[in-house]
Write an enzyme that holds these catalytic residues in place. Structure first.
Site, PDB file in Angstrom:
ATOM      1  N   ASP A 100       0.874  -1.169   0.000  1.00  6.85           N
ATOM      2  CA  ASP A 100       0.000   0.000   0.000  1.00  6.85           C
ATOM      3  C   ASP A 100       0.915   1.224   0.000  1.00  6.85           C
ATOM      4  O   ASP A 100       2.104   1.121   0.319  1.00  6.85           O
ATOM      5  CB  ASP A 100      -0.874  -0.026   1.252  1.00  6.85           C
ATOM      6  N   ASP A 113      -0.355   4.970   0.918  1.00  6.76           N
ATOM      7  CA  ASP A 113      -0.739   5.917   1.980  1.00  6.76           C
ATOM      8  C   ASP A 113      -0.748   5.219   3.329  1.00  6.76           C
ATOM      9  O   ASP A 113      -1.460   4.225   3.530  1.00  6.76           O
ATOM     10  CB  ASP A 113      -2.117   6.497   1.683  1.00  6.76           C
TER      11      ASP A 113
END
Length: 217
Positions: free
Chosen positions: A8, A10
């Site tokens: 991922d 963020d």
């Protein structure tokens, strides 16, 4: 054995969730909407189309979803043009794992911001593939973006590890069949049911090593 890793972005590579919250809170207030107690939790993992619709339809922002998305993303891009909040240990973790494993990114950020962040930090060449939830039918917690990333890397989801921080991200990766490593942000702890899906939970990215991935069951 783990054959590939999907990050991922963020909250894992960059400390952007506080930036997203500040920008969207201010935007909602300026546009006459109301920020609810669970808004930030609900937004984490949504695709651009999903969160812009939520701000417009649910929070009372006086603008169509397309305008909401355009204006909020412009504010985020302006912030990143000044500073990209790369998390401690992020670049080293990417380099460390990338020395022996193919890597991808599966992010809820729009394509423009993914490219801006990874280019600015010099990490873009380290990833064989990058995907935004804009580019798949559904955002997290649906598994779509993780399935796309695993497919692009040429490996079955069961042989891939996902590195995630949020409740919806953990759920998405688990549903896709990846082995999930959680690196939660203290400011935004995942829900207990989502945290329980992780095969390993780390305090920092410094703990993310090939040896740890080899031990995932």
């Amino acid at each position: 054995m783990i054959a590939a890793v999907v990050f991922d972005m963020d909250g894992v590579l960059i400390d952007s969730e506080p930036v997203w919250e500040r920008v969207r809170r201010a935007y909602v207030a300026e546009r006459g909407g109301r920020w609810l107690p669970d808004t930030q939790t609900r937004l984490m993992g949504m695709s651009t189309a999903e969160w812009s619709t939520y701000l417009s339809a649910e929070l009372g922002v006086d603008a169509a979803p397309e305008q909401v998305a355009r204006e909020v993303i412009a504010r985020m891009a302006a912030h990143y043009a000044v500073e990209v909040p790369l998390l401690a240990g992020a670049a080293a973790a990417v380099i460390r794992l990338g020395a022996s494993l193919p890597l991808a990114v599966a992010s809820s950020s729009p394509r423009t911001l993914i490219d801006a962040v990874l280019t600015s930090t010099g990490l873009l060449p380290r990833f064989a593939a990058t995907f935004s939830t804009e580019e798949v039918p559904r955002g997290k917690p649906s598994p779509d973006v993780y399935l796309a990333a695993a497919n692009a890397l040429g490996h079955s989801p069961e042989t891939c590890a996902a590195v995630e921080d949020s409740s919806n991200g953990l759920r998405a990766a688990h549903t896709a069949g990846l082995r999930v490593v959680a690196v939660p942000r203290p400011e935004y702890p995942p829900a207990p049911d989502a945290a329980a899906l992780a095969r390993a939970t780390l305090a920092t990215l410094d703990e993310l090593t090939p040896a740890l991935l080899a031990d995932l069951t």
